[in-house]
Design a protein around this motif. Structure first.
Motif, short mmCIF file in Angstrom:
data_model
loop_
_atom_site.label_atom_id
_atom_site.label_comp_id
_atom_site.label_asym_id
_atom_site.label_seq_id
_atom_site.Cartn_x
_atom_site.Cartn_y
_atom_site.Cartn_z
N GLY A 93 0.81 -1.21 0.00
CA GLY A 93 0.00 0.00 0.00
C GLY A 93 0.84 1.26 0.00
N PRO A 94 0.21 2.40 -0.35
CA PRO A 94 0.93 3.68 -0.40
C PRO A 94 1.11 4.28 0.99
CG PRO A 94 -1.37 4.02 -0.94
CD PRO A 94 -1.20 2.54 -0.75
N SER A 152 -3.19 2.23 5.16
CA SER A 152 -3.56 1.58 3.89
C SER A 152 -3.29 0.09 3.93
CB SER A 152 -2.80 2.22 2.72
OG SER A 152 -1.43 1.87 2.72
N SER A 192 -3.51 -2.26 -2.07
CA SER A 192 -4.43 -1.38 -1.36
C SER A 192 -4.52 -0.02 -2.03
CB SER A 192 -3.93 -1.21 0.09
OG SER A 192 -4.75 -0.31 0.81
N THR A 193 -5.75 0.42 -2.29
CA THR A 193 -5.95 1.77 -2.83
C THR A 193 -7.39 2.23 -2.62
OG1 THR A 193 -5.65 3.20 -4.77
CG2 THR A 193 -6.64 1.06 -5.18
N GLY A 210 -3.44 4.83 -4.53
CA GLY A 210 -2.52 3.72 -4.67
C GLY A 210 -2.33 3.31 -6.12
#
Length: 269
Positions: A82-83, A134, A182-183, A221
């Motif tokens: 994730g970001p 995230s 993940s986004t 993301g």
């Protein structure tokens, strides 16, 4: 032993284990009403999924579909990517702890894998980057649905999809490893604008169209999404959209919404 403690328990999701279970039971009761046991969705065998990462009341149902489906697979390791929303750094950071704490109990982190990926791809470990929602919001689902797997967490900041994709491809060489990307989608537009922007993301993922992804998709993301699209095209995975909604479905407020999607990447037959 070192533990990746929770950072957003009690904020994005309940910190009480019974409350977490109650939320998941609620989602699954809704699923049972909408999908029969023979529905084609349950015949999917994803190697990777895309899920959102907002508070459970907004995006938990959308994430639940993908993560419940993933948990039905014969896997023993899940890597969540994730970001970073809070910390800026170059590249990607991999968690180098022993355990990942959730309200439902700890999950063991695959430290051997962390060492291998550090050596092969030059990944670093930036501890501050791993106070990240995230990725964190996905782990209670995993503990509930797949309690015996090992896990790993990769958080990226100033990264390129072309650098992240080989890591994902390497991970998917192991058939017992699954990937979670993940986004969230667009942020704080009115419902009409959000639906338009999010449709670009959905169409891009569905068609593995990287050019379209850069034609208006505002997913936070997007780097991870593009990376899994690159890998899907290279190794022959087919995207299947599972769910799309916005925060308005929970709040009723259509003036400033956030978009959420989930998708599965399955082997072509």
């Amino acid at each position: 032993m070192s533990t990746r403690e929770t950072s957003v328990a009690g904020q994005f999701y309940p910190s009480n284990p019974q409350e977490v279970k109650k939320v998941f039971d609620h989602y699954n009761q809704i699923l049972e009403k909408h999908f029969s046991k023979d529905d084609p969705i349950w015949q999917l065998h994803p190697r990777a999924v895309i899920v959102p990462h907002a508070g459970y009341m907004y995006s938990g149902f959308t994430a639940n579909i993908a993560l419940k489906l993933l948990a039905d697979q014969d896997i023993d390791r899940i890597v969540i990517i994730g970001p970073s929303h809070r910390v800026y750094f170059e590249g990607s950071s991999i968690a180098d702890c022993d355990n990942y704490h959730t309200p439902l109990g700890d999950l063991p982190i695959d430290r051997k894998l962390a060492c291998e990926l550090k050596e092969e791809f030059g990944l670093q470990y930036y501890p501050d980057a791993h106070h990240e929602h995230s990725t964190e919001v996905q782990f209670p689902f995993i503990k509930a649905y797949k309690p015996d797997v090992t896990v790993e967490e990769i958080v990226y900041s100033d990264e390129k999809p072309e650098r992240l994709a080989p890591i994902i491809k390497r991970l998917l060489q192991d058939p017992k490893t699954a990937i979670v990307i993940s986004t969230d989608l667009s942020h704080y537009y009115n419902i009409q604008k959000a639906n338009h922007l999010d449709s670009i993301c959905l169409d891009a993922v569905k068609g593995l169209d990287r050019a379209k992804l850069h034609g208006g998709c505002e997913a936070c993301g997007k780097i991870g999404v593009e990376a899994i699209m690159i890998v899907a095209e290279e190794i022959g995975l087919e995207p299947v959209l599972l769910d799309y909604r916005t925060s308005a479905d929970a709040s009723g407020d259509e003036s400033q919404v956030v978009g959420y999607m989930s998708a599965a990447f399955v082997e072509k037959r």
